[in-house]
Design a protein around this motif. Structure first.
Motif, PDB file in Angstrom:
ATOM      1  N   MET A 180       0.394  -1.057   0.088  1.00 54.60           N
ATOM      2  CA  MET A 180      -0.108  -0.018   0.166  1.00 54.60           C
ATOM      3  C   MET A 180       0.905   1.264   0.142  1.00 54.60           C
ATOM      4  O   MET A 180       1.818   1.332   0.990  1.00 54.60           O
ATOM      5  CB  MET A 180      -0.880   0.257   1.148  1.00 54.60           C
ATOM      6  CG  MET A 180      -1.960  -1.048   1.773  1.00 54.60           C
ATOM      7  SD  MET A 180      -2.611  -1.485  -0.148  1.00 54.60           S
ATOM      8  CE  MET A 180      -4.495  -0.442   1.070  1.00 54.60           C
TER       9      MET A 180
ATOM     10  N   GLN B  81       0.662   5.813   0.039  1.00 50.79           N
ATOM     11  CA  GLN B  81       0.189   6.582   0.859  1.00 50.79           C
ATOM     12  C   GLN B  81       0.815   7.877  -0.277  1.00 50.79           C
ATOM     13  O   GLN B  81       2.350   8.141   0.222  1.00 50.79           O
ATOM     14  CB  GLN B  81       0.666   6.713   2.205  1.00 50.79           C
ATOM     15  CG  GLN B  81       0.557   5.477   3.501  1.00 50.79           C
ATOM     16  CD  GLN B  81      -1.154   5.299   4.050  1.00 50.79           C
ATOM     17  OE1 GLN B  81      -1.777   6.539   3.504  1.00 50.79           O
ATOM     18  NE2 GLN B  81      -1.910   3.918   4.077  1.00 50.79           N
TER      19      GLN B  81
ATOM     20  N   VAL C  22     -14.505   1.891  -1.055  1.00 51.05           N
ATOM     21  CA  VAL C  22     -13.247   0.822  -1.231  1.00 51.05           C
ATOM     22  C   VAL C  22     -13.808  -0.792  -1.580  1.00 51.05           C
ATOM     23  O   VAL C  22     -12.552  -1.666  -2.011  1.00 51.05           O
ATOM     24  CB  VAL C  22     -12.079   1.497  -0.844  1.00 51.05           C
ATOM     25  CG1 VAL C  22     -12.464   0.473   1.211  1.00 51.05           C
ATOM     26  CG2 VAL C  22     -10.741   0.827  -1.052  1.00 51.05           C
TER      27      VAL C  22
ATOM     28  N   GLU D   1     -12.863   4.648  -2.969  1.00 55.68           N
ATOM     29  CA  GLU D   1     -13.914   5.331  -1.581  1.00 55.68           C
ATOM     30  C   GLU D   1     -13.040   7.114  -1.709  1.00 55.68           C
ATOM     31  O   GLU D   1     -12.014   6.439  -1.945  1.00 55.68           O
ATOM     32  CB  GLU D   1     -14.099   4.804   0.001  1.00 55.68           C
ATOM     33  CG  GLU D   1     -14.617   5.237   0.853  1.00 55.68           C
ATOM     34  CD  GLU D   1     -14.850   4.847   2.090  1.00 55.68           C
ATOM     35  OE1 GLU D   1     -15.466   3.707   2.448  1.00 55.68           O
ATOM     36  OE2 GLU D   1     -13.342   4.136   2.339  1.00 55.68           O
TER      37      GLU D   1
ATOM     38  N   THR E 118      -5.080   6.311  -0.255  1.00 54.13           N
ATOM     39  CA  THR E 118      -4.272   5.257   0.262  1.00 54.13           C
ATOM     40  C   THR E 118      -4.658   4.394  -0.810  1.00 54.13           C
ATOM     41  O   THR E 118      -5.966   4.441  -1.433  1.00 54.13           O
ATOM     42  CB  THR E 118      -4.410   4.376   1.339  1.00 54.13           C
ATOM     43  OG1 THR E 118      -4.426   5.854   3.012  1.00 54.13           O
ATOM     44  CG2 THR E 118      -3.698   3.435   1.676  1.00 54.13           C
ATOM     45  N   THR E 119      -3.884   4.007  -1.582  1.00 54.87           N
ATOM     46  CA  THR E 119      -3.872   3.091  -2.725  1.00 54.87           C
ATOM     47  C   THR E 119      -2.629   1.380  -2.732  1.00 54.87           C
ATOM     48  O   THR E 119      -1.790   1.649  -2.203  1.00 54.87           O
ATOM     49  CB  THR E 119      -3.693   4.004  -4.215  1.00 54.87           C
ATOM     50  OG1 THR E 119      -3.523   3.169  -5.071  1.00 54.87           O
ATOM     51  CG2 THR E 119      -1.982   4.925  -4.080  1.00 54.87           C
ATOM     52  N   SER E 120      -3.688   1.071  -3.097  1.00 57.38           N
ATOM     53  CA  SER E 120      -2.602  -0.231  -3.423  1.00 57.38           C
ATOM     54  C   SER E 120      -1.993  -0.670  -5.015  1.00 57.38           C
ATOM     55  O   SER E 120      -1.482  -1.688  -4.848  1.00 57.38           O
ATOM     56  CB  SER E 120      -3.559  -1.420  -3.653  1.00 57.38           C
ATOM     57  OG  SER E 120      -4.487  -1.494  -5.217  1.00 57.38           O
TER      58      SER E 120
ATOM     59  N   THR F 299     -10.281  12.432   1.696  1.00 59.69           N
ATOM     60  CA  THR F 299      -8.749  11.354   2.225  1.00 59.69           C
ATOM     61  C   THR F 299      -9.598  10.165   0.734  1.00 59.69           C
ATOM     62  O   THR F 299     -10.990  10.420   0.448  1.00 59.69           O
ATOM     63  CB  THR F 299      -9.165  10.927   3.613  1.00 59.69           C
ATOM     64  OG1 THR F 299      -9.462  12.243   4.651  1.00 59.69           O
ATOM     65  CG2 THR F 299      -8.817   9.536   3.411  1.00 59.69           C
TER      66      THR F 299
ATOM     67  N   HIS G  30      -9.513   6.512  -0.226  1.00 60.94           N
ATOM     68  CA  HIS G  30      -9.171   5.196  -0.379  1.00 60.94           C
ATOM     69  C   HIS G  30      -9.072   4.221  -2.036  1.00 60.94           C
ATOM     70  O   HIS G  30     -10.486   3.963  -2.254  1.00 60.94           O
ATOM     71  CB  HIS G  30      -9.718   4.254   1.022  1.00 60.94           C
ATOM     72  CG  HIS G  30      -9.879   4.779   1.459  1.00 60.94           C
ATOM     73  ND1 HIS G  30     -10.087   5.260   2.713  1.00 60.94           N
ATOM     74  CD2 HIS G  30      -8.418   5.094   3.112  1.00 60.94           C
ATOM     75  CE1 HIS G  30     -10.249   5.746   3.864  1.00 60.94           C
ATOM     76  NE2 HIS G  30      -8.671   5.719   4.030  1.00 60.94           N
ATOM     77  N   ASP G  31      -8.420   4.080  -2.107  1.00 63.02           N
ATOM     78  CA  ASP G  31      -8.566   3.631  -3.588  1.00 63.02           C
ATOM     79  C   ASP G  31      -7.410   1.869  -3.687  1.00 63.02           C
ATOM     80  O   ASP G  31      -6.551   1.274  -3.449  1.00 63.02           O
ATOM     81  CB  ASP G  31      -6.988   4.628  -4.553  1.00 63.02           C
ATOM     82  CG  ASP G  31      -6.536   3.591  -6.159  1.00 63.02           C
ATOM     83  OD1 ASP G  31      -8.044   3.376  -6.688  1.00 63.02           O
ATOM     84  OD2 ASP G  31      -5.874   3.973  -6.460  1.00 63.02           O
ATOM     85  N   PHE G  32      -8.982   0.912  -4.670  1.00 55.97           N
ATOM     86  CA  PHE G  32      -8.333  -0.265  -4.744  1.00 55.97           C
ATOM     87  C   PHE G  32      -7.690  -0.262  -6.402  1.00 55.97           C
ATOM     88  O   PHE G  32      -8.557  -1.519  -7.011  1.00 55.97           O
ATOM     89  CB  PHE G  32      -9.479  -1.144  -3.503  1.00 55.97           C
ATOM     90  CG  PHE G  32      -8.827  -2.417  -3.540  1.00 55.97           C
ATOM     91  CD1 PHE G  32      -8.233  -2.689  -3.076  1.00 55.97           C
ATOM     92  CD2 PHE G  32      -9.666  -3.451  -4.970  1.00 55.97           C
ATOM     93  CE1 PHE G  32      -7.530  -4.416  -3.091  1.00 55.97           C
ATOM     94  CE2 PHE G  32      -8.780  -5.140  -5.220  1.00 55.97           C
ATOM     95  CZ  PHE G  32      -7.905  -4.914  -3.434  1.00 55.97           C
TER      96      PHE G  32
END
Length: 99
Positions: free
Chosen positions: A1, A3, A23, A29, A45-47, A74, A76-78
């Motif tokens: 992950m 940042q 997410v 998200e 935050t990404t994968s 904020t 959150h990326d997948f």
């Protein structure tokens, strides 16, 4: 992950907070909390490793097309595509503008 933290000048003010996307769906998200700051603070935050240039390019394009609001975003990326990321970001800003 990975940042990623980015900041961009904000030229409009919104109120409240908003959430777009989930997410857990394998998507993205975005949570936005507005404030009167003249800066949009973005925490991602990404994968997907080594994707900071892609995110910068996306926000550069958003800035060119529309004004960014002050606050904290904020993400959150997948592994969402840039198109989906843009839609979620625009959705969260639109929802906050209706708050």
């Amino acid at each position: 992950m990975e940042q990623i933290t980015l900041s961009f000048p904000a030229t409009r003010t919104l109120q409240g907070r908003a959430l777009a996307g989930v997410v857990g769906s394998g998507d993205l998200e975005a949570l936005f909390v507005a404030n009167t700051d003249s800066t949009l603070h973005v925490a991602i935050t990404t994968s997907v490793d080594n994707s900071e240039a892609r995110w910068r390019a996306l926000f550069d394009r958003l800035t060119a097309l529309s004004s960014l609001p002050g606050g904290t975003l904020t993400i959150h990326d997948f592994g969402a595509t840039p198109g989906v990321a843009r839609i979620r970001i625009e959705q969260v800003f639109e929802e906050a503008s209706d708050a």
